[in-house]
Design an enzyme around this catalytic site. Structure first.
Site, PDB file in Angstrom:
ATOM      1  N   GLY A  46       0.826  -1.201   0.000  1.00  7.93           N
ATOM      2  CA  GLY A  46       0.000   0.000   0.000  1.00  7.93           C
ATOM      3  C   GLY A  46       0.856   1.245   0.000  1.00  7.93           C
ATOM      4  CD  GLN A  51       3.497   5.797   2.460  1.00  9.35           C
ATOM      5  OE1 GLN A  51       2.496   5.272   2.012  1.00  9.35           O
ATOM      6  NE2 GLN A  51       4.511   5.084   2.926  1.00  9.35           N
ATOM      7  CB  CYS A  94       5.575   1.918   7.091  1.00 12.06           C
ATOM      8  SG  CYS A  94       5.092   3.428   6.232  1.00 12.06           S
ATOM      9  CG  LEU A  95       6.813   0.957   1.003  1.00  9.58           C
ATOM     10  CD1 LEU A  95       6.090   1.313  -0.285  1.00  9.58           C
ATOM     11  CD2 LEU A  95       7.948  -0.019   0.735  1.00  9.58           C
ATOM     12  CG  HIS A 136       0.002   1.026   7.357  1.00 11.15           C
ATOM     13  ND1 HIS A 136       1.009   0.616   8.195  1.00 11.15           N
ATOM     14  CD2 HIS A 136       0.581   1.841   6.434  1.00 11.15           C
ATOM     15  CE1 HIS A 136       2.152   1.177   7.806  1.00 11.15           C
ATOM     16  NE2 HIS A 136       1.918   1.927   6.734  1.00 11.15           N
ATOM     17  CD  GLU A 137      -0.960   2.288   2.854  1.00  9.93           C
ATOM     18  OE1 GLU A 137      -0.576   3.463   2.665  1.00  9.93           O
ATOM     19  OE2 GLU A 137      -0.171   1.356   3.106  1.00  9.93           O
ATOM     20  CG  HIS A 140       0.695   6.539   5.540  1.00  9.48           C
ATOM     21  ND1 HIS A 140       1.876   7.014   6.046  1.00  9.48           N
ATOM     22  CD2 HIS A 140       0.897   5.224   5.281  1.00  9.48           C
ATOM     23  CE1 HIS A 140       2.761   6.015   6.094  1.00  9.48           C
ATOM     24  NE2 HIS A 140       2.185   4.922   5.636  1.00  9.48           N
TER      25      HIS A 140
HETATM   26 NI    NI Z   1       3.048   3.016   5.412  1.00 12.52          NI
END
Ligand code: NI
Length: 169
Positions: A46, A51, A94-95, A136-137, A140
């Protein structure tokens, strides 16, 4: 489609709440294409627009298993309208939080409303892995990283490690 640079902690932009996308226009479509390319390149499950430095409420995700091929999902202006149960999201990552994973307490099922890529209303009842990815997304989009949802001890360990890394660069 372009692969965009993924912002990482402690970039302050990641803690800024994103604004609703008011026009589902060419700019958003280009962004979605670039976000998809970035997601698959990473690779990740995701990605939120914030991000990649774009402060609108747009997420892309793909929870399909690799052997079944890609299935990109797009969600614009998502809101969690209902949540139920409690589950530990094991080893969440997480990226934007490289080299760190932790268990996070999350709702086990959620109801999400938003818009699809064409701007049509969409409602998703999610459980299992998808429920965790969406929480999670959507976090963000509110400027919340998963490290804000873990114990302060673990969070400080990570922050200290990142500070040291930045200093050594
Ligand atoms: Ni993330």
């Amino acid at each position: 489609m372009a692969i965009l640079k993924i912002l990482t902690y402690p970039d302050r932009f990641l803690s800024r709440p994103a604004m609703p996308a008011e026009h589902i226009d060419e700019t958003i479509q280009t962004l979605i294409g670039d976000m998809a390319a970035t997601l698959y390149d990473a690779p990740g499950v995701g990605l939120a627009a914030i991000q990649v430095g774009y402060g609108k409420r747009v997420i892309v995700y793909d929870v399909s298993s690799q052997d079944k091929g890609r299935s990109l999902q797009v969600l614009i202006n998502p809101r969690i309208v209902d949540m139920d149960g409690e589950v530990i999201s094991e080893n969440e990552g997480c990226l934007s939080v490289p080299d760190f994973r932790a268990d996070v307490k999350r709702a086990s099922s959620i109801l999400v409303e938003g818009l699809d890529r064409e701007g049509n209303p969409l409602s998703i009842e999610a459980g299992g892995h998808l429920a965790l990815v969406l929480q999670h997304e959507i976090d963000h989009l509110d400027g919340t990283l998963f490290i804000e949802r873990i114990s302060s001890l673990k969070r400080e360990m990570y922050k200290r490690r990142m500070r040291k890394r930045i200093k050594n660069k």
